[in-house]
Design an enzyme around this catalytic site. Structure first.
Site, PDB file in Angstrom:
ATOM      1  N   ASP A   1     -21.216  41.820 102.513  1.00 52.64           N
ATOM      2  CA  ASP A   1     -20.647  41.133 101.353  1.00 52.64           C
ATOM      3  C   ASP A   1     -19.771  39.968 101.824  1.00 52.64           C
ATOM      4  O   ASP A   1     -19.804  38.874 101.268  1.00 52.64           O
ATOM      5  CB  ASP A   1     -19.815  42.115 100.524  1.00 52.64           C
ATOM      6  CG  ASP A   1     -20.574  43.402 100.252  1.00 52.64           C
ATOM      7  OD1 ASP A   1     -21.601  43.340  99.574  1.00 52.64           O
ATOM      8  OD2 ASP A   1     -20.157  44.458 100.765  1.00 52.64           O
TER       9      ASP A   1
ATOM     10  N   HIS B   1     -18.015  48.788  98.076  1.00 52.40           N
ATOM     11  CA  HIS B   1     -19.285  48.110  98.368  1.00 52.40           C
ATOM     12  C   HIS B   1     -20.233  48.418  97.204  1.00 52.40           C
ATOM     13  O   HIS B   1     -21.106  49.265  97.283  1.00 52.40           O
ATOM     14  CB  HIS B   1     -19.867  48.599  99.689  1.00 52.40           C
ATOM     15  CG  HIS B   1     -21.271  48.116  99.914  1.00 52.40           C
ATOM     16  ND1 HIS B   1     -21.583  46.794 100.115  1.00 52.40           N
ATOM     17  CD2 HIS B   1     -22.452  48.774  99.923  1.00 52.40           C
ATOM     18  CE1 HIS B   1     -22.891  46.663 100.251  1.00 52.40           C
ATOM     19  NE2 HIS B   1     -23.451  47.849 100.131  1.00 52.40           N
TER      20      HIS B   1
HETATM   21  P1  NDP Z   1     -32.395  51.610 104.467  1.00 51.31           P
HETATM   22  O1  NDP Z   1     -32.426  51.679 105.945  1.00 51.31           O
HETATM   23  O2  NDP Z   1     -32.925  50.393 103.795  1.00 51.31           O
HETATM   24  O3  NDP Z   1     -30.904  51.815 103.932  1.00 51.31           O
HETATM   25  C1  NDP Z   1     -30.118  52.886 104.428  1.00 51.31           C
HETATM   26  C2  NDP Z   1     -28.869  53.014 103.614  1.00 51.31           C
HETATM   27  O4  NDP Z   1     -28.094  51.851 103.779  1.00 51.31           O
HETATM   28  C3  NDP Z   1     -29.102  53.159 102.112  1.00 51.31           C
HETATM   29  O5  NDP Z   1     -28.183  54.115 101.613  1.00 51.31           O
HETATM   30  C4  NDP Z   1     -28.761  51.788 101.602  1.00 51.31           C
HETATM   31  O6  NDP Z   1     -28.295  51.825 100.276  1.00 51.31           O
HETATM   32  C5  NDP Z   1     -27.629  51.452 102.515  1.00 51.31           C
HETATM   33  N1  NDP Z   1     -27.155  50.084 102.482  1.00 51.31           N
HETATM   34  C6  NDP Z   1     -25.847  49.747 102.526  1.00 51.31           C
HETATM   35  N2  NDP Z   1     -25.684  48.449 102.473  1.00 51.31           N
HETATM   36  C7  NDP Z   1     -26.896  47.922 102.379  1.00 51.31           C
HETATM   37  C8  NDP Z   1     -27.343  46.615 102.257  1.00 51.31           C
HETATM   38  N3  NDP Z   1     -26.511  45.610 102.196  1.00 51.31           N
HETATM   39  N4  NDP Z   1     -28.657  46.399 102.189  1.00 51.31           N
HETATM   40  C9  NDP Z   1     -29.508  47.437 102.226  1.00 51.31           C
HETATM   41  N5  NDP Z   1     -29.127  48.711 102.317  1.00 51.31           N
HETATM   42  C10 NDP Z   1     -27.828  48.951 102.390  1.00 51.31           C
HETATM   43  O7  NDP Z   1     -33.100  52.897 103.828  1.00 51.31           O
HETATM   44  P2  NDP Z   1     -34.464  53.585 104.192  1.00 51.31           P
HETATM   45  O8  NDP Z   1     -34.756  54.464 103.029  1.00 51.31           O
HETATM   46  O9  NDP Z   1     -35.462  52.622 104.719  1.00 51.31           O
HETATM   47  O10 NDP Z   1     -34.068  54.507 105.438  1.00 51.31           O
HETATM   48  C11 NDP Z   1     -33.181  55.560 105.355  1.00 51.31           C
HETATM   49  C12 NDP Z   1     -33.478  56.516 106.469  1.00 51.31           C
HETATM   50  O11 NDP Z   1     -32.508  57.541 106.372  1.00 51.31           O
HETATM   51  C13 NDP Z   1     -34.851  57.154 106.380  1.00 51.31           C
HETATM   52  O12 NDP Z   1     -35.516  56.992 107.612  1.00 51.31           O
HETATM   53  C14 NDP Z   1     -34.575  58.622 106.075  1.00 51.31           C
HETATM   54  O13 NDP Z   1     -35.436  59.477 106.783  1.00 51.31           O
HETATM   55  C15 NDP Z   1     -33.149  58.785 106.535  1.00 51.31           C
HETATM   56  N6  NDP Z   1     -32.421  59.753 105.712  1.00 51.31           N
HETATM   57  C16 NDP Z   1     -31.532  60.548 106.335  1.00 51.31           C
HETATM   58  C17 NDP Z   1     -30.865  61.506 105.635  1.00 51.31           C
HETATM   59  C18 NDP Z   1     -29.925  62.393 106.354  1.00 51.31           C
HETATM   60  O14 NDP Z   1     -29.352  61.961 107.311  1.00 51.31           O
HETATM   61  N7  NDP Z   1     -29.771  63.631 105.950  1.00 51.31           N
HETATM   62  C19 NDP Z   1     -31.060  61.697 104.196  1.00 51.31           C
HETATM   63  C20 NDP Z   1     -31.956  60.779 103.620  1.00 51.31           C
HETATM   64  C21 NDP Z   1     -32.596  59.807 104.370  1.00 51.31           C
HETATM   65  P3  NDP Z   1     -29.243  51.562  98.995  1.00 51.31           P
HETATM   66  O15 NDP Z   1     -30.150  52.785  98.909  1.00 51.31           O
HETATM   67  O16 NDP Z   1     -28.256  51.485  97.898  1.00 51.31           O
HETATM   68  O17 NDP Z   1     -29.991  50.295  99.284  1.00 51.31           O
END
Ligand code: NDP
Length: 332
Positions: free
Chosen positions: A161, A189
């Site tokens: 941001d 955020h």
């Molecule tokens: P991303 O890598 O795109 O995003 C991950 C997180 O970052 C989301 O919560 C996202 O929020 C957040 N975020 C914060 N700031 C930003 C920003 N400026 N722009 C984009 N995202 C931002 O998500 P994916 O779904 O591609 O990957 C998530 C991974 O996490 C997967 O590989 C999954 O397997 C893993 N995972 C792990 C979990 C655990 O540890 N128990 C649970 C669930 C998933 P937002 O969704 O609001 O964009």
């Protein structure tokens, strides 16, 4: 050239969008510099095991001189074992029909478990950055479950941001981002964040003398607040490259310091400064040196700013209240 002892960096959600953009940059030395070897701890959930293994293959194929070793795991204690930095990126995304409050609670449980694992396994001086949303409240939950870790070593990322605000101001005034100083992101955020230009300068001149008040209030503030949604609309997926880049900026600034004439924005545990009571992670202007941050003190706050700072604070307290029963012993 003598290399230093490797630093262990944990990354959750390693096979996700942001994780994929980040891992190669860390391996290339972008995070901690070209003389600092790293051991990457890549953490994923079981369902993402195959893309995680594929990521390890690709990282191996980089033959990166600074990448000392890789730990790829779905076990949090192994993943956080002895780590110096924990970059908590993985979080459950919002699914269709899911209320924001459901998402808050699902993620609060995930971050409670991660806080407990950090408490058990990480170095006592571990520095934690939460990116997974709702980042501020997730950081609070994680910290609350880690009573023996330093609360001042937990943060949530508002650097994207901040960078968006710097860049938009620079472009609008016909300058370059490196000529902008003193921008602040206050609060959550989320779309209630308050990007503040009252103390900002561009090439040494007060920003609010260079831009129209109407542009500041009706274009700048909403554009920064809604930039993430705009990227999703255009790209069909949330920002990943710029988010990974901001995370690198956040860690570098925290580890190596802010320039002498500028500050950055970080969401950290509030302790009463600027009228923001304790008990939430709130984004403030901070300076950093040698791995520690300090709030910028004594900024004058206008009534316009005060109103917006309080609105984003109210949202954070509502979020916290919805997961209060999941807070751990350190803050519960
Ligand atoms: P991303 O890598 O795109 O995003 C991950 C997180 O970052 C989301 O919560 C996202 O929020 C957040 N975020 C914060 N700031 C930003 C920003 N400026 N722009 C984009 N995202 C931002 O998500 P994916 O779904 O591609 O990957 C998530 C991974 O996490 C997967 O590989 C999954 O397997 C893993 N995972 C792990 C979990 C655990 O540890 N128990 C649970 C669930 C998933 P937002 O969704 O609001 O964009």
């Amino acid at each position: 050239m003598t290399l230093r002892t490797p630093v262990r960096v944990a990354l959750t959600g390693a096979a996700g969008n942001i994780g994929y953009a980040l891992a190669f940059r860390i391996a290339a030395g972008d995070l901690l510099g070209s003389r600092q070897p790293v051991i990457l701890h890549l953490i994923e959930v079981e369902a993402a095991r195959r893309p995680l293994d594929a990521l390890v293959m690709e990282l191996d194929d980089c033959a990166a001189p600074l990448l000392h070793d890789i730990v790829a795991t779905t076990d949090l204690d192994e993943g956080f074992g002895d780590v110096d930095w924990a970059l908590l990126v993985g979080a459950r995304p919002r699914r269709q029909g899911m209320e924001r409050s459901d998402l808050l609670r699902v993620n609060a449980r995930i971050f409670a478990t991660q806080g407990q694992a950090l408490e058990r396994a990480a170095k006592r001086q571990v520095r934690v950055v939460v990116v997974g949303n709702p980042a501020n409240t997730n950081a609070l939950i994680a910290l609350s479950h880690a009573p023996h870790l330093n609360p001042h070593h937990f943060s949530a990322m508002t650097r994207l941001d901040h960078n968006r605000a710097v860049s938009l101001l620079a472009r609008h005034t016909g300058h370059h981002a490196h000529q902008v100083r003193g921008v602040t992101i206050w609060g959550n955020h989320s779309t209630t964040q308050y990007p503040d230009l009252h103390h900002a300068t561009v090439a040494g001149r007060p920003a609010l003398e260079l831009v129209e008040w109407a542009w500041y209030t009706q274009t700048f503030i909403p554009e920064v607040q809604q930039r993430g949604a705009k990227v999703i609309e255009m790209r069909g997926a949330s920002s990943a490259g710029s988010a990974a880049n901001a995370l690198i900026d956040h860690v570098q600034t925290w580890a190596y310091g802010t320039p002498h004439d500028d500050w950055t924005s970080m969401a950290v545990l509030a302790e009463g400064s600027y009228g923001i009571a304790g008990g939430v992670f709130y984004s403030f202007p901070v300076t950093c040196a040698l791995g520690e941050y300090e709030l910028v003190r004594g900024l004058e706050i206008s009534s316009f700013s005060r109103e917006r700072m309080e609105a984003t604070d109210r949202e954070l307290r509502r979020e916290r209240d919805q997961v209060r029963d999941l807070l751990g012993p350190a803050l519960g």
